[in-house]
Design a protein around this motif. Sequence first.
Motif, PDB file in Angstrom:
ATOM      1  N   ALA A   1       0.834  -1.205   0.000  1.00 26.70           N
ATOM      2  CA  ALA A   1       0.000   0.000   0.000  1.00 26.70           C
ATOM      3  C   ALA A   1       0.868   1.255   0.000  1.00 26.70           C
ATOM      4  O   ALA A   1       0.556   2.244  -0.665  1.00 26.70           O
ATOM      5  CB  ALA A   1      -0.935  -0.011   1.204  1.00 26.70           C
ATOM      6  N   VAL A   2       1.970   1.225   0.742  1.00 29.54           N
ATOM      7  CA  VAL A   2       2.886   2.364   0.769  1.00 29.54           C
ATOM      8  C   VAL A   2       3.558   2.541  -0.591  1.00 29.54           C
ATOM      9  O   VAL A   2       3.708   3.667  -1.096  1.00 29.54           O
ATOM     10  CB  VAL A   2       3.934   2.174   1.882  1.00 29.54           C
ATOM     11  N   LEU A   3       3.960   1.440  -1.217  1.00 27.40           N
ATOM     12  CA  LEU A   3       4.642   1.528  -2.507  1.00 27.40           C
ATOM     13  C   LEU A   3       3.724   2.006  -3.629  1.00 27.40           C
ATOM     14  O   LEU A   3       4.171   2.718  -4.547  1.00 27.40           O
ATOM     15  CB  LEU A   3       5.223   0.158  -2.882  1.00 27.40           C
ATOM     16  N   LEU A   4       2.442   1.622  -3.575  1.00 26.48           N
ATOM     17  CA  LEU A   4       1.529   1.876  -4.681  1.00 26.48           C
ATOM     18  C   LEU A   4       0.715   3.158  -4.537  1.00 26.48           C
ATOM     19  O   LEU A   4      -0.035   3.498  -5.450  1.00 26.48           O
ATOM     20  CB  LEU A   4       0.564   0.683  -4.848  1.00 26.48           C
ATOM     21  N   GLN A   5       0.827   3.844  -3.438  1.00 25.10           N
ATOM     22  CA  GLN A   5       0.032   5.056  -3.257  1.00 25.10           C
ATOM     23  C   GLN A   5       0.478   6.145  -4.240  1.00 25.10           C
ATOM     24  O   GLN A   5       1.505   6.042  -4.902  1.00 25.10           O
ATOM     25  CB  GLN A   5       0.155   5.557  -1.827  1.00 25.10           C
ATOM     26  N   ARG A   6      -0.312   7.226  -4.330  1.00 23.58           N
ATOM     27  CA  ARG A   6      -0.049   8.267  -5.334  1.00 23.58           C
ATOM     28  C   ARG A   6       1.336   8.877  -5.171  1.00 23.58           C
ATOM     29  O   ARG A   6       1.984   9.217  -6.155  1.00 23.58           O
ATOM     30  CB  ARG A   6      -1.127   9.359  -5.231  1.00 23.58           C
ATOM     31  N   ASN A   7       1.781   9.060  -3.961  1.00 22.75           N
ATOM     32  CA  ASN A   7       3.111   9.619  -3.708  1.00 22.75           C
ATOM     33  C   ASN A   7       4.110   8.537  -3.309  1.00 22.75           C
ATOM     34  O   ASN A   7       5.122   8.829  -2.673  1.00 22.75           O
ATOM     35  CB  ASN A   7       3.040  10.695  -2.616  1.00 22.75           C
ATOM     36  N   GLY A   8       3.801   7.297  -3.664  1.00 20.46           N
ATOM     37  CA  GLY A   8       4.665   6.190  -3.296  1.00 20.46           C
ATOM     38  C   GLY A   8       5.908   6.093  -4.162  1.00 20.46           C
ATOM     39  O   GLY A   8       6.102   6.839  -5.138  1.00 20.46           O
ATOM     40  N   LEU A   9       6.747   5.125  -3.820  1.00 19.08           N
ATOM     41  CA  LEU A   9       8.031   4.967  -4.504  1.00 19.08           C
ATOM     42  C   LEU A   9       7.860   4.646  -5.983  1.00 19.08           C
ATOM     43  O   LEU A   9       8.628   5.136  -6.827  1.00 19.08           O
ATOM     44  CB  LEU A   9       8.845   3.872  -3.808  1.00 19.08           C
ATOM     45  N   ILE A  10       6.863   3.841  -6.325  1.00 15.65           N
ATOM     46  CA  ILE A  10       6.685   3.450  -7.724  1.00 15.65           C
ATOM     47  C   ILE A  10       6.265   4.643  -8.574  1.00 15.65           C
ATOM     48  O   ILE A  10       6.826   4.882  -9.659  1.00 15.65           O
ATOM     49  CB  ILE A  10       5.645   2.311  -7.823  1.00 15.65           C
ATOM     50  N   ASN A  11       5.294   5.419  -8.112  1.00 14.65           N
ATOM     51  CA  ASN A  11       4.881   6.599  -8.871  1.00 14.65           C
ATOM     52  C   ASN A  11       6.004   7.627  -8.965  1.00 14.65           C
ATOM     53  O   ASN A  11       6.198   8.265 -10.008  1.00 14.65           O
ATOM     54  CB  ASN A  11       3.649   7.232  -8.224  1.00 14.65           C
ATOM     55  N   GLN A  12       6.755   7.799  -7.894  1.00  8.07           N
ATOM     56  CA  GLN A  12       7.878   8.726  -7.932  1.00  8.07           C
ATOM     57  C   GLN A  12       8.928   8.279  -8.942  1.00  8.07           C
ATOM     58  O   GLN A  12       9.504   9.102  -9.677  1.00  8.07           O
ATOM     59  CB  GLN A  12       8.495   8.854  -6.539  1.00  8.07           C
ATOM     60  N   GLY A  13       9.195   6.986  -8.981  1.00  3.58           N
ATOM     61  CA  GLY A  13      10.170   6.467  -9.930  1.00  3.58           C
ATOM     62  C   GLY A  13       9.714   6.632 -11.375  1.00  3.58           C
ATOM     63  O   GLY A  13      10.515   6.986 -12.249  1.00  3.58           O
ATOM     64  N   LEU A  14       8.429   6.365 -11.644  1.00  5.90           N
ATOM     65  CA  LEU A  14       7.916   6.518 -13.005  1.00  5.90           C
ATOM     66  C   LEU A  14       7.990   7.965 -13.471  1.00  5.90           C
ATOM     67  O   LEU A  14       8.312   8.244 -14.637  1.00  5.90           O
ATOM     68  CB  LEU A  14       6.470   6.023 -13.063  1.00  5.90           C
ATOM     69  N   GLN A  15       7.696   8.891 -12.564  1.00  2.20           N
ATOM     70  CA  GLN A  15       7.786  10.306 -12.934  1.00  2.20           C
ATOM     71  C   GLN A  15       9.238  10.764 -13.069  1.00  2.20           C
ATOM     72  O   GLN A  15       9.552  11.592 -13.919  1.00  2.20           O
ATOM     73  CB  GLN A  15       7.067  11.156 -11.879  1.00  2.20           C
ATOM     74  N   ALA A  16      10.116  10.201 -12.261  1.00  6.87           N
ATOM     75  CA  ALA A  16      11.517  10.614 -12.309  1.00  6.87           C
ATOM     76  C   ALA A  16      12.182  10.228 -13.625  1.00  6.87           C
ATOM     77  O   ALA A  16      13.020  10.971 -14.153  1.00  6.87           O
ATOM     78  CB  ALA A  16      12.284   9.996 -11.137  1.00  6.87           C
TER      79      ALA A  16
END
Length: 289
Positions: free
Chosen positions: A125-140
Amino acid sequence: MSAAGFFEADGRRLSRGGIMLLMAPFFALILFAFLYPLLSLISISFLEPAPTLDNYQRVFENPVYARVLMRTLRIAVLVTLLSLALSFPVALAMAHARGPKAVFLAACVLLPFWSSVLVRTAAWAVLLQRNGLINQGLQAIGLTSEPLRLLYTQGAVVIAMTHVLMPFMVLPIYGALRNIPPDYGRAAAICGAGPLRAFWEVTLPIAMPGVIGGSILVFLTALGFFITPALLGSPQEMMIATLISQQMREILDWPFAAALVGVLTLFVTAVTLAFSRVFRFDRMMGGHT
């Protein structure tokens, strides 16, 4: 029965009576902690207050409940296939590893058992949230310009369930692969078979009992999964375990919830019996034929 009566004439093997006596506490636990409560709950579905099948009729006639059942089956199949695809290379690496590498791989597979399913689901849940690591990585890396909706989707449920259930697929396959003598690979090479053909015609057929055993374990467990779909899924993507909980805790419709339990139990029993008629249980767990 005397102590000597527990053993056969050779003094080493337990007699049938001795085995049954040793297994009696286990069977008693299964009877009173599983079968009796389950049968008592299912009996509620038939008594409302007179004997009736109306609750089961609701399960199959209402399209909402039919979609929940089909969604549960679809997710269980997806999780099983994804677990198999990810687990076989891991099990193959474990079977060929030696020394510290083998210890490291085994620790990686067994490490999830040291934490609860709730903790692992919360981590997703922490990884997949809007400001989570996965979304941050995709935007980065520029793949997305804004956060994606990853949480509370069917994809999140499938990914998290696959992560939780993968050890139940890895271990049976690993047990089957460990039973393959190294000479088989060398014999296939001597006969002119390349690595791919040797895998397809030697390794995979011998490992098939472990594949079948792991697939059954993952599939049947996924059918009744509750914590992960409840935390990561949305109400529109409800699975049958979440529906049963809702009927019991919120709507307080225990007879209908019991009918859902009965349908799920009947399906699980049918799948288990179907496979047990084709494959012996020792084969399904990766034993020798």
